[in-house]
Design a protein around this motif. Structure first.
Motif, PDB file in Angstrom:
ATOM      1  N   GLN A  13     -55.221  43.633 -15.247  1.00 32.08           N
ATOM      2  CA  GLN A  13     -54.499  44.083 -14.051  1.00 32.08           C
ATOM      3  C   GLN A  13     -55.445  44.220 -12.859  1.00 32.08           C
ATOM      4  O   GLN A  13     -55.129  43.792 -11.743  1.00 32.08           O
ATOM      5  N   ASN A  14     -56.610  44.787 -13.094  1.00 35.16           N
ATOM      6  CA  ASN A  14     -57.548  45.007 -12.001  1.00 35.16           C
ATOM      7  C   ASN A  14     -58.220  43.710 -11.553  1.00 35.16           C
ATOM      8  O   ASN A  14     -58.607  43.564 -10.393  1.00 35.16           O
ATOM      9  N   ALA A  48     -46.769  40.971  -3.459  1.00 34.73           N
ATOM     10  CA  ALA A  48     -47.957  40.776  -4.292  1.00 34.73           C
ATOM     11  C   ALA A  48     -48.667  42.104  -4.512  1.00 34.73           C
ATOM     12  O   ALA A  48     -49.038  42.460  -5.636  1.00 34.73           O
ATOM     13  N   GLY A  49     -48.864  42.843  -3.428  1.00 34.76           N
ATOM     14  CA  GLY A  49     -49.505  44.148  -3.552  1.00 34.76           C
ATOM     15  C   GLY A  49     -48.648  45.142  -4.310  1.00 34.76           C
ATOM     16  O   GLY A  49     -49.154  45.913  -5.141  1.00 34.76           O
ATOM     17  N   PHE A  50     -47.344  45.143  -4.038  1.00 37.84           N
ATOM     18  CA  PHE A  50     -46.410  46.083  -4.656  1.00 37.84           C
ATOM     19  C   PHE A  50     -46.460  46.002  -6.175  1.00 37.84           C
ATOM     20  O   PHE A  50     -46.569  47.021  -6.865  1.00 37.84           O
ATOM     21  N   PHE A  51     -46.402  44.784  -6.717  1.00 39.04           N
ATOM     22  CA  PHE A  51     -46.338  44.622  -8.172  1.00 39.04           C
ATOM     23  C   PHE A  51     -47.720  44.620  -8.831  1.00 39.04           C
ATOM     24  O   PHE A  51     -47.913  45.257  -9.868  1.00 39.04           O
ATOM     25  N   ALA A  52     -48.686  43.920  -8.245  1.00 42.45           N
ATOM     26  CA  ALA A  52     -49.990  43.792  -8.890  1.00 42.45           C
ATOM     27  C   ALA A  52     -50.725  45.120  -8.965  1.00 42.45           C
ATOM     28  O   ALA A  52     -51.472  45.384  -9.917  1.00 42.45           O
ATOM     29  N   TYR A  53     -50.514  45.978  -7.957  1.00 40.32           N
ATOM     30  CA  TYR A  53     -51.223  47.253  -7.945  1.00 40.32           C
ATOM     31  C   TYR A  53     -50.338  48.439  -8.308  1.00 40.32           C
ATOM     32  O   TYR A  53     -50.816  49.415  -8.892  1.00 40.32           O
ATOM     33  N   GLY A  54     -49.043  48.357  -7.987  1.00 39.90           N
ATOM     34  CA  GLY A  54     -48.155  49.489  -8.233  1.00 39.90           C
ATOM     35  C   GLY A  54     -48.203  49.984  -9.661  1.00 39.90           C
ATOM     36  O   GLY A  54     -48.191  51.199  -9.915  1.00 39.90           O
ATOM     37  N   VAL A  55     -48.304  49.071 -10.616  1.00 46.54           N
ATOM     38  CA  VAL A  55     -48.296  49.460 -12.031  1.00 46.54           C
ATOM     39  C   VAL A  55     -49.517  50.270 -12.428  1.00 46.54           C
ATOM     40  O   VAL A  55     -49.518  50.934 -13.464  1.00 46.54           O
ATOM     41  N   GLN A  56     -50.574  50.224 -11.603  1.00 49.33           N
ATOM     42  CA  GLN A  56     -51.776  50.979 -11.980  1.00 49.33           C
ATOM     43  C   GLN A  56     -51.490  52.470 -12.051  1.00 49.33           C
ATOM     44  O   GLN A  56     -52.144  53.211 -12.800  1.00 49.33           O
ATOM     45  N   ALA A  57     -50.497  52.931 -11.307  1.00 54.17           N
ATOM     46  CA  ALA A  57     -50.100  54.337 -11.362  1.00 54.17           C
ATOM     47  C   ALA A  57     -49.624  54.727 -12.753  1.00 54.17           C
ATOM     48  O   ALA A  57     -49.634  55.908 -13.123  1.00 54.17           O
ATOM     49  N   ASN A  58     -49.191  53.748 -13.547  1.00 61.21           N
ATOM     50  CA  ASN A  58     -48.713  54.029 -14.901  1.00 61.21           C
ATOM     51  C   ASN A  58     -49.828  54.032 -15.943  1.00 61.21           C
ATOM     52  O   ASN A  58     -49.631  54.514 -17.056  1.00 61.21           O
ATOM     53  N   PHE A  59     -50.984  53.474 -15.587  1.00 59.92           N
ATOM     54  CA  PHE A  59     -52.105  53.481 -16.522  1.00 59.92           C
ATOM     55  C   PHE A  59     -52.765  54.852 -16.619  1.00 59.92           C
ATOM     56  O   PHE A  59     -53.083  55.319 -17.713  1.00 59.92           O
ATOM     57  N   TRP A  60     -53.003  55.504 -15.481  1.00 58.13           N
ATOM     58  CA  TRP A  60     -53.802  56.731 -15.485  1.00 58.13           C
ATOM     59  C   TRP A  60     -53.190  57.881 -16.270  1.00 58.13           C
ATOM     60  O   TRP A  60     -53.918  58.590 -16.990  1.00 58.13           O
ATOM     61  N   PRO A  61     -51.866  58.113 -16.228  1.00 52.83           N
ATOM     62  CA  PRO A  61     -51.305  59.193 -17.045  1.00 52.83           C
ATOM     63  C   PRO A  61     -51.408  58.921 -18.545  1.00 52.83           C
ATOM     64  O   PRO A  61     -51.242  59.838 -19.352  1.00 52.83           O
ATOM     65  N   MET A  62     -51.681  57.669 -18.915  1.00 51.13           N
ATOM     66  CA  MET A  62     -51.814  57.363 -20.335  1.00 51.13           C
ATOM     67  C   MET A  62     -53.041  58.036 -20.939  1.00 51.13           C
ATOM     68  O   MET A  62     -53.091  58.260 -22.154  1.00 51.13           O
ATOM     69  N   SER A  63     -54.011  58.380 -20.098  1.00 49.61           N
ATOM     70  CA  SER A  63     -55.198  59.062 -20.622  1.00 49.61           C
ATOM     71  C   SER A  63     -54.841  60.452 -21.139  1.00 49.61           C
ATOM     72  O   SER A  63     -55.075  60.755 -22.322  1.00 49.61           O
ATOM     73  N   PRO A  64     -54.270  61.355 -20.328  1.00 47.21           N
ATOM     74  CA  PRO A  64     -53.863  62.646 -20.895  1.00 47.21           C
ATOM     75  C   PRO A  64     -52.716  62.529 -21.892  1.00 47.21           C
ATOM     76  O   PRO A  64     -52.631  63.329 -22.837  1.00 47.21           O
ATOM     77  N   ASP A  65     -51.838  61.537 -21.720  1.00 41.41           N
ATOM     78  CA  ASP A  65     -50.724  61.359 -22.662  1.00 41.41           C
ATOM     79  C   ASP A  65     -51.222  61.051 -24.069  1.00 41.41           C
ATOM     80  O   ASP A  65     -50.744  61.605 -25.060  1.00 41.41           O
ATOM     81  N   LEU A  66     -52.163  60.112 -24.172  1.00 42.74           N
ATOM     82  CA  LEU A  66     -52.627  59.637 -25.476  1.00 42.74           C
ATOM     83  C   LEU A  66     -53.798  60.439 -26.027  1.00 42.74           C
ATOM     84  O   LEU A  66     -53.981  60.515 -27.251  1.00 42.74           O
ATOM     85  N   LEU A  67     -54.607  61.021 -25.132  1.00 38.67           N
ATOM     86  CA  LEU A  67     -55.828  61.685 -25.566  1.00 38.67           C
ATOM     87  C   LEU A  67     -55.769  63.200 -25.466  1.00 38.67           C
ATOM     88  O   LEU A  67     -56.536  63.891 -26.142  1.00 38.67           O
ATOM     89  N   GLY A  68     -54.882  63.714 -24.625  1.00 38.93           N
ATOM     90  CA  GLY A  68     -54.879  65.135 -24.326  1.00 38.93           C
ATOM     91  C   GLY A  68     -55.649  65.399 -23.041  1.00 38.93           C
ATOM     92  O   GLY A  68     -56.600  64.689 -22.709  1.00 38.93           O
TER      93      GLY A  68
END
Length: 421
Positions: free
Chosen positions: A233-234, A325-345
């Motif tokens: 993604q990045n 292009a910006g909306f889709f390619a970068y917008g989803v990154q907001a969904n990656f970061w909460p996965m850290s506390p979600d999956l790891l605590g």
């Protein structure tokens, strides 16, 4: 509780405000690349390697500073990173040798890495899981908006016929002001302002060693797959951020100066996409962040293909495509970061986001010289968008292997209450 809610938003907003100006110290490079290459007599492949060096410095910094964030906190790390990054940028503005630029830009990557993971840990400390998608959506929106601010300032300076060197001197002054404000207002956790800290189910507040934090994060298979997916993604994101300005500068951008404003729609799309996908993951996708990422990156692939095939000089059409292009390619990154506390605590948020962001920038780093080489070989910057389309599809495929259950977003339980709650 009313006072806590007010301070909760204050902590999010001051973190967003500071990060709003962080990219003035690194997304300025794409706008300086063309004139820098001409003045220093270097190829676009070499420009790609210089960009690679910054991204590698950033990736290494994420591996280190994400872990440090769990110990030292954002209030100390974020301003320090800002001050050091400003110094590196100003140093580059006086450089006459490509080696000096390479070294300083590498160091700048490390300095820039001292903000995102610490800021993410601060937000995780202040926001509960059921609202984290929204909180991280706003935080990621600030990053996308930071690109827009940097693009706006860079375009304005270019329209005033300023040297590429001023792109490294003037915009970062805003970062200086923002970092000072952050240092004054920010607090790392609720207890720093007299409120009760809260804990997630199964979490304890005992201090863990840096080795233990790495061990916990690196043993989580789902998190590692997600970290691989954000790498692609990045790579797509930085392909847009770095090479879209080169594409629209063209051979003689001054013959059609309005074309530069088209690129500003891309970071605006990124900012709006971030807050949109952050809310969608909590509402429409019911906490299933991998599914929302797969949808967004599939759409990103389609948009990139349209840009590649159209070769249009229509400003309205190009504006719509760059926004999407910006909306889709970068917008989803907001969904990656909460996965850290979600999956790891929440306890391992800084370390997790540091490792995830390290993967993101390692892949972005590898992509830069490759995309530069593609331009040198084809003599056509539009082929970058074909590559971005393929990369986006790979991301959508990889993230589909992360099983995600709604239960990971379960309630948090307070340790204790204070009168201010």
């Amino acid at each position: 509780m009313k006072n806590f809610r007010k301070d909760q938003w204050l902590m999010l907003l001051v973190t967003m405000f500071c990060y709003l100006f962080f990219y003035t110290g690194r997304h300025n490079f794409g706008w300086a690349a063309k004139d820098m290459a001409a003045e220093l007599g270097i190829s676009y492949t070499m420009i790609g390697w210089i960009s690679f060096s910054m991204l590698i410095g950033y990736a290494i910094g994420q591996l280190v500073n994400g872990n440090l964030a769990d110990h030292f906190g954002a209030r100390r790390m974020v301003p320090l990173g800002a001050f050091l990054s400003i110094s590196a940028n100003i140093g580059i503005s006086y450089a006459t040798d490509v080696t000096v630029v390479l070294i300083l830009w590498t160091l700048n990557g490390y300095f820039q890495s001292m903000a995102w993971a610490p800021g993410s840990r601060l937000i995780s400390n202040w926001w509960r899981p059921e609202e984290r998608g929204k909180a991280f959506g706003f935080y990621t929106m600030a990053a996308g908006s930071s690109s827009a601010v940097t693009y706006l300032l860079s375009i304005m300076l270019l329209h005033q016929d300023q040297s590429w060197r001023y792109l490294f001197r003037l915009p970062v002054l805003l970062l200086l002001v923002a970092a000072i404000i952050f240092a004054i207002i920010a607090r790392d956790k609720p207890s720093d302002k007299g409120y009760a800290d809260f804990m997630e189910d199964g979490e304890d507040n005992t201090e863990t060693s840096w080795r233990e934090r790495y061990k916990i994060v690196l043993s989580n298979r789902k998190f590692l797959i997600a970290s691989l997916a954000i790498g692609f993604q990045n790579m797509a994101r930085y392909g847009l951020i770095f090479w879209a300005p080169v594409h629209f500068l063209g051979e003689n951008w001054k013959a059609s100066p309005n074309s530069l404003w088209v690129t500003l729609l891309m970071p605006i799309g990124m900012a709006i996409g971030a807050v949109t996908f952050g809310n969608l993951s909590d509402s429409v996708f019911k906490g299933n962040r991998p599914r929302s990422i797969a949808v967004g990156m599939s759409a990103s692939a389609i948009v990139a293909l349209l840009i590649f095939f159209t070769h249009s000089h229509n400003i309205i059409q190009n504006s719509i495509l760059m926004f999407c292009a910006g909306f889709f390619a970068y917008g989803v990154q907001a969904n990656f970061w909460p996965m850290s506390p979600d999956l790891l605590g929440r306890k391992y948020t800084g370390t997790g986001i540091g490792i995830m962001n390290m993967s993101a920038y390692l892949f972005a780093a590898m992509g830069e010289p490759i995309l530069g080489k593609i331009i040198d070989l084809t003599k056509d910057t539009s082929f970058v968008f074909l590559a971005i389309s393929i990369i986006s599809l790979i991301c959508a495929f990889v993230i589909s292997f992360v099983g995600y259950k709604k239960e990971i977003l379960n309630e948090t339980i307070p340790l204790h209450k204070t009168n201010e709650e």
